[in-house]
Design a protein around this motif. Structure first.
Motif, short mmCIF file in Angstrom:
data_model
loop_
_atom_site.label_atom_id
_atom_site.label_comp_id
_atom_site.label_asym_id
_atom_site.label_seq_id
_atom_site.Cartn_x
_atom_site.Cartn_y
_atom_site.Cartn_z
N ARG A 1 28.86 -5.20 30.84
CA ARG A 1 29.86 -4.17 31.12
C ARG A 1 31.11 -4.14 30.91
O ARG A 1 31.97 -3.48 30.50
CB ARG A 1 29.48 -3.86 32.72
CG ARG A 1 30.29 -2.54 33.30
CD ARG A 1 29.85 -2.48 34.85
NE ARG A 1 30.87 -1.77 35.34
CZ ARG A 1 30.78 -0.47 35.41
NH1 ARG A 1 29.61 0.27 34.97
NH2 ARG A 1 31.67 0.50 36.27
N GLY B 1 22.82 4.10 32.16
CA GLY B 1 23.60 4.72 33.03
C GLY B 1 24.89 4.17 33.50
O GLY B 1 25.69 3.47 33.00
N PRO B 2 25.37 4.71 34.89
CA PRO B 2 26.80 4.37 35.20
C PRO B 2 26.96 2.80 35.48
O PRO B 2 28.05 2.45 35.54
CB PRO B 2 27.02 5.09 36.52
CG PRO B 2 25.67 5.94 36.92
CD PRO B 2 24.65 5.55 35.60
N LEU C 1 27.98 2.13 31.71
CA LEU C 1 28.73 2.91 30.89
C LEU C 1 30.16 3.37 31.80
O LEU C 1 29.77 4.18 32.67
CB LEU C 1 28.05 4.06 30.20
CG LEU C 1 26.85 3.79 29.43
CD1 LEU C 1 26.12 5.17 29.26
CD2 LEU C 1 27.22 2.96 28.27
N PRO D 1 30.41 7.59 32.74
CA PRO D 1 29.04 8.04 31.88
C PRO D 1 29.14 9.27 31.67
O PRO D 1 28.33 9.55 30.42
CB PRO D 1 28.03 7.74 33.05
CG PRO D 1 28.94 7.35 34.38
CD PRO D 1 30.58 7.16 33.97
N ASP D 2 29.76 10.26 32.02
CA ASP D 2 29.61 11.54 31.61
C ASP D 2 30.26 11.97 30.10
O ASP D 2 30.01 13.06 29.54
CB ASP D 2 30.48 12.61 32.56
CG ASP D 2 29.66 12.54 33.91
OD1 ASP D 2 28.58 12.48 33.86
OD2 ASP D 2 30.36 12.96 35.02
N TRP E 1 29.60 10.07 27.54
CA TRP E 1 28.74 9.47 26.72
C TRP E 1 27.58 10.62 26.54
O TRP E 1 27.15 11.09 27.25
CB TRP E 1 28.06 8.18 27.04
CG TRP E 1 28.98 7.10 27.20
CD1 TRP E 1 29.76 6.89 28.21
CD2 TRP E 1 29.16 5.85 26.47
NE1 TRP E 1 30.42 5.76 27.98
CE2 TRP E 1 30.22 5.15 26.87
CE3 TRP E 1 28.45 5.53 25.32
CZ2 TRP E 1 30.45 4.03 26.72
CZ3 TRP E 1 29.18 4.42 24.77
CH2 TRP E 1 30.00 3.47 25.42
N ALA F 1 23.15 5.46 23.46
CA ALA F 1 24.73 6.25 24.17
C ALA F 1 25.70 6.04 23.08
O ALA F 1 25.82 5.06 22.57
CB ALA F 1 24.85 5.18 25.40
N ARG G 1 29.70 7.33 22.23
CA ARG G 1 30.98 7.96 22.71
C ARG G 1 32.02 7.55 21.68
O ARG G 1 32.14 6.86 21.26
CB ARG G 1 31.25 7.03 24.19
CG ARG G 1 32.56 7.53 24.72
CD ARG G 1 32.92 6.86 25.82
NE ARG G 1 34.34 7.38 26.52
CZ ARG G 1 34.76 6.84 27.57
NH1 ARG G 1 34.41 6.02 28.09
NH2 ARG G 1 36.20 7.36 27.90
#
Length: 186
Positions: A136, A161-162, A165, A168-169, A171, A182, A184
């Motif tokens: 992370r 998930g969160p 990441l 997270p929204d 990605w 994922a 970004r």
């Protein structure tokens, strides 16, 4: 394994041999990733962390990346990457770093001249359980340090998930069988 597209399309690349724990990205997942990235790879530097056989970075070079840095801790895998670079005639475009990807990212400071990069992050899947905090922190450091317009591609054997990441929204999350990706753009 083979190069899927670009100037070295169809060329075979050497796999991990007897290197336990190395899991090259499948052709299907690699092709899907590059279909999503499209021309974002062209004329950009690429960083392949936890490089394994270097399949992602090699594919990027074939598709027009200007340079690549492969970071791989196992010397036998680094030797495979060097052999693949030579076979594909990409030696002058790449550096192979034998070392710990976490340590490499901790000292990584892009220069203003580098422009946007594409970073492939494909750690051994066990890292998502055993090294959750370090992983992370690595992802956050990449988000914080990479120049605007850079793209990060993370691959895992479980949902991303969160817990891994940041934001997270932001990605684009995809699933290919048991593989989760994922992506970004910063």
């Amino acid at each position: 394994m083979r190069i899927i597209a670009g100037i070295r399309r169809g060329h075979t690349i050497q796999g991990p041999g007897d290197s336990r724990g190395t899991r090259p990205t499948s052709d299907l997942v690699r092709e899907s990733i590059f279909n999503i990235l499209g021309p974002e790879v062209e004329d950009r530097p690429v960083i392949d962390l936890f490089a394994g056989t270097g399949a992602l970075g090699l594919e990027a070079l074939s598709r027009g990346a200007v340079s690549a840095v492969f970071v791989e801790k196992r010397p036998q895998n680094a030797a495979v990457i060097r052999k693949n670079l030579a076979a594909l005639r990409f030696e002058g475009l790449a550096d192979v770093v034998v070392g710990n990807a976490y340590a490499w990212v901790n000292q990584f400071e892009p220069t203003g001249d580098d422009g946007p990069a594409v970073v492939f992050l494909d750690p051994p899947y066990r890292e998502y359980e055993q090294g959750e905090k370090k992983l992370r922190a690595m992802i956050q450091a990449l988000v914080d340090r990479l120049p605007g317009g850079s793209t990060i591609v993370a691959e895992a054997g479980r949902a991303l998930g969160p817990e891994f990441l940041p934001d997270p929204d932001a990605w684009d999350l995809r699933r290919y069988g048991d593989t989760h990706v994922a992506i970004r753009t910063l």
